[in-house]
Write an enzyme that holds these catalytic residues in place. Structure first.
Site, short mmCIF file in Angstrom:
data_model
loop_
_atom_site.label_atom_id
_atom_site.label_comp_id
_atom_site.label_asym_id
_atom_site.label_seq_id
_atom_site.Cartn_x
_atom_site.Cartn_y
_atom_site.Cartn_z
CG ASP A 208 -1.84 1.17 1.29
OD1 ASP A 208 -2.72 1.25 0.41
OD2 ASP A 208 -1.69 2.02 2.20
CD GLU B 45 -2.27 2.44 -3.48
OE1 GLU B 45 -3.44 2.82 -3.67
OE2 GLU B 45 -1.71 2.53 -2.38
CG ASP C 204 -8.17 2.87 -3.00
OD1 ASP C 204 -8.87 3.05 -1.98
OD2 ASP C 204 -6.99 2.48 -2.96
#
Length: 888
Positions: A544, A573, A638
């Protein structure tokens, strides 16, 4: 009342890397006059990276688009982007250094789309003017700045304007409001030596204050020293020397520099050619240019090649041989302890083979399946859906175990689990304990069972890891907050003079975890990572916000993970430009492919051109290392659901997903996409918690599932597993226009031709007549043209026809070739050719299929042998009896 622009135009002449201007402009190629129906502003909090809640309005007077007022905290670097008619602005996120807390208007200019134009909109009743005298030893080229209680005591956002020997700035605030401030030279490293902060009060009629600095904590040696990981090769192989390039902007002399590097994981240190930790390697001045008195110098040096599996860390400084002190890239610090620690990992860089072949099923644990109602501690079933989705919904690890048959039947081979850290929220991205599972998700024992059962089904399991930040409820942070510098965890976070702290995108609940602190990094790598990879036996991490931690951390992270098992997969990410994502090559194995998401949603959901899909693949190939794995996705937790954005048209999803599975990269299926999950509300109708609508509960009632879509996904997964060309094959475009994309994936003797048409019926010409077998239906056709129905797709394997005869024509009489079983090629008898006389010839297969005209020009006369390769029918290979390698 007066509407104020804090700084005058002249103040844009700033101290290079030390100070960013109030109205910053990125040089970009002028976009020309473009017409858009709508422009939306997206960005970090208080904005959002999704939705259309911050639309811009076109100002006909100025010819620009303007946002409404956005309240920003002073001193932060604010990241944002514009979205025009549903398409994101190209390139990296735009960045604006906020000079003081207030309301700002964002301006979008179609003639210069990457121009950063952000204007103060706040109105103030008071002002004050600071006039500053600096010590004589202050370099004339340095621009003083002021750090205030209104800009988070940032030393980089508020420059003063020079007028003779006096520097001046006008500040605005409410009359009677007290302002605390300190002067610096563009950076906290070069601030005034003073016992306590200065104070002043804003006055309605304005006030002038005369200040004098008597001493600075340090003086910069150069205006700007930059390296920015400019080393070649970028991903070094074992024993390969690495060239380091450093650039310097300076006024005084700079003639020497140094590299201080380590190969054992330690942080390097040194100054002016003397290594305190590690080894010294010199930087040599290779060129200097000058413009308007500002010199630009380039220095290069070598870090010797290292053995496989070596984490190399280094810092660099420059200095004048006759001067004192030195300055370091990229922080421009005066000590190596405060310098940017650069790093790279030495290896025969490769990503795990299984990762390249992975079809990933992304599970948001709390929203997948409730396998144990007894752990629904915070679930309130009486809440309406729109409120319930803000909290816990009951999905847990036992629910994932219970549905493993469903996942296995779908055909995927890899699971990606959302975080299940102990923490306050159901999404798991606020870890309050890095080595504990929240009871609402289950227990360590249940997680062990889940991974074991998945492994028994030959499925890999990836954990969504959050190294960048913790929850503010984490005991480490609470201890640091309560005890300050006396806390053993104080330096595990980053606190500022005013008591504030570094956060993830300005969210106070998410303090940034300082992985560059030696003890914090040791904890993360030697306690947290082994817990998930060794004790629980995950097969890798999705990382993340990988942009947060430094490259130095990721080098150590890679070293640690690969030492546990080289076959572990780590992908990040990195929600940014393709160039930024590619910079993680050599540190991570791959990354989420945001270019894919944006391109596919724009093309298939919003009616864009298929040319953008073709360009996307080609740009990926040009940018990414061959071993760097792009992980492709149509939707995730997201971003809005693809099907919802596509007007709930399952055919658009079929077209997009089919293309996804036929292209390079590891495809991801977000839970429920395969059965037609959409959104029960428009996220744009909400100002907060918009992502709740991307994270609704999985639909398990078959009567509510789109089973046709499920069968479609089953088939695509099966096809991808059957054809190596779809995973590892080369990509080439055969034809593309707005509605149609025809491309080929090929590897060795396997060729697959894929046709996707999102428009009306179309006929597509092939370059050659081929025997094709539809890989979905098994139907075989021999054709030089493909006919596609409207809104359809198909993929064909190129079948190798049995060759009974090959005839050579164009070199005199027709010559029959004979088959060489050992080499698998057809050969002619010797044919005499004249020196440098061009020969135009063709091969005719089975008496009817011609290769078309081929050309060969001999460099000398004599006997030649013509060779026909069935795998490469148009390749020209003609051998002279004395030249066994032949001519191509």
């Amino acid at each position: 009342m007066r509407k104020s622009i804090i700084f005058l135009l002249g103040l844009v002449l700033l101290l290079g890397a030390f100070v960013e201007p109030f109205a910053q402009t990125r040089n970009a190629e002028a976009a020309g006059e473009k017409v858009y129906e709508n422009v939306v502003l997206r960005g970090q909090a208080p904005l959002s990276w999704d939705g259309s809640n911050n639309p811009l309005t076109y100002d006909e007077t100025e010819g620009v688009w303007k946002s409404g007022p956005v309240t920003l905290n002073g001193g932060i670097t604010f990241e944002y982007k514009f979205v025009m008619d549903g398409s994101w602005l190209d390139g990296e996120n735009l960045r604006f250094s906020v000079p003081q807390t207030g309301d700002y208007i964002f301006v979008f200019d179609t003639s210069d789309e990457r121009k950063v134009d952000v204007r103060l909109a706040s109105e103030y009743t008071g002002s004050l003017t600071l006039q500053l005298t600096v010590p004589d030893e202050t370099p004339e080229w340095v621009v003083p700045t002021v750090a205030t209680s209104e800009n988070g005591f940032s030393y980089s956002v508020a420059p003063l304007e020079r007028n003779g020997d006096i520097y001046t700035i006008e500040l605005f605030g409410e009359a009677g409001q007290e302002l605390e401030y300190v002067y610096g030279l563009g950076d906290q490293k070069y601030r005034e030596v003073i016992a306590e902060n200065r104070k002043a009060v804003f006055a309605e009629e304005g006030k002038v204050i005369h200040d004098k600095v008597t001493e600075w904590t340090g003086l910069p040696v150069a205006k700007n020293v930059t390296h920015q990981f400019n080393h070649d090769p970028y991903i070094p192989s074992p024993h390969e020397d690495v060239t380091v390039r450093v650039e310097v902007e300076h006024y005084g002399p700079i003639d020497q520099g140094g590299i201080y590097y380590t190969t054992n994981g330690e942080s390097p240190a040194g100054a002016r050619g003397e290594a305190a930790t590690g080894t010294f390697s010199p930087l040599t001045l290779i060129e200097t240019s000058e413009e308007n008195g500002l010199k630009h110098s380039v220095l290069t040096g070598i870090i010797p090649g290292q053995k496989d599996g070596t984490p190399v860390k280094y810092v660099t400084d420059v200095w004048a041989a006759d001067g004192a002190g030195s300055q370091y890239a990229d922080t421009n610090s005066l000590t190596s302890e405060e310098a940017t620690e650069f790093a790279y990992y030495v290896e025969d860089y490769s990503s795990p083979e299984w990762a390249k072949e992975a079809v990933i099923y992304h599970i948001f644990v709390d929203r997948f399946f409730d396998g144990n109602e007894e752990n629904n501690y915070d679930v309130n079933p009486n809440l309406p859906v729109e409120e319930g989705l803000k909290g816990w919904m009951g999905g847990d690890l036992e629910g994932v175990i219970e549905q493993l048959d469903y996942i296995e039947d779908l055909g995927v081979n890899t699971l990606w689990l959302s975080p299940v850290f102990e923490g306050p929220y159901s999404h798991g991205y606020h870890p309050a304990d890095y080595t504990a599972i929240d009871p609402s998700f289950g227990t360590v024992e249940v997680m062990e069972e889940l991974i074991e059962e998945a492994h028994d089904r030959d499925m890999k399991v990836i954990y969504d890891f959050v190294p960048n930040h913790t929850s503010s409820q984490h005991p480490f942070f609470q201890d640091a907050l309560a005890n300050g510098v006396n806390s053993p965890y104080y330096d595990w976070y980053t606190f500022y003079e005013d008591g504030s702290y570094e956060t993830f995108y300005g969210i106070g609940e998410l303090p940034q975890f300082n992985n560059d602190n030696e003890e914090a990094r040791d904890y993360m790598l030697n306690e947290v990572v082994p817990f998930w990879l060794e004790e629980l036996e995950f097969d890798g991490f999705r990382l993340d916000y990988a942009k947060g931690p430094s490259f130095s951390f990721w080098v150590d992270f890679r070293d640690k993970v690969k030492s546990i098992d080289p076959d572990m997969y780590i992908f990040g990410e990195v929600w940014d430009s393709r160039k930024t994502i590619a910079s993680y090559g050599g540190k991570l194995d791959g990354a989420l492919d945001f270019s894919f998401h944006d391109t596919f949603k724009g093309t298939f959901a919003f009616g864009g051109s298929m040319e953008s899909v073709a360009n996307y693949v080609l740009e990926n190939e040009q940018t990414y290392h061959p071993e760097f794995v792009p992980t492709t996705f149509l939707d995730n937790h997201d971003v809005p659901r693809f099907l919802y954005e596509a007007g709930n048209d399952p055919n658009k999803l079929k077209l997009a997903s089919f293309t996804q599975f036929m292209l390079p990269g590891s495809p991801v299926i977000y839970y429920g996409t395969e059965i037609g999950m959409t959104q029960s509300a428009n996220h744009n109708d909400y100002s907060d918690w918009r992502d709740r609508w991307y994270r609704e509960m999985m639909i398990w009632e078959e009567e509510k599932q789109n089973l046709d879509l499920y069968a479609h996904y089953e088939e695509m997964i099966e096809l991808r597993g059957e054809y190596e060309a779809l995973i590892h094959g080369d990509f080439s475009v055969l034809e593309v226009n707005h509605d149609v994309l025809l491309f080929e994936r090929s590897i060795e003797d396997e060729r697959v031709i894929v046709a996707v048409n999102k428009g009306t019926a179309a006929a597509l010409a092939l370059d050659e007549e081929l025997m094709l077998e539809n890989i979905q239906t098994g139907e075989q056709i021999k054709t030089s043209e493909l006919t596609l129905e409207a809104a359809s797709f198909a993929a064909y394997e190129v079948m190798n026809e049995e060759i009974e005869s090959v005839t050579l024509r164009g070199v005199g009489k027709d010559a029959e070739l004979y088959f060489d079983k050992k080499e698998g090629v057809w050969r002619s008898e010797r044919i005499h050719l004249k020196n440098k006389k061009k020969v135009t010839f063709e091969y005719v297969v089975n008496g009817e299929n011609s290769t078309g005209s081929l050309i060969f020009t001999p460099k000398k006369g004599g006997p030649y042998e013509f060779i026909f390769d069935p795998q490469k029918p148009t390749k020209v290979t003609v051998l002279h009896t004395s030249d066994k390698k032949g001519k191509k």
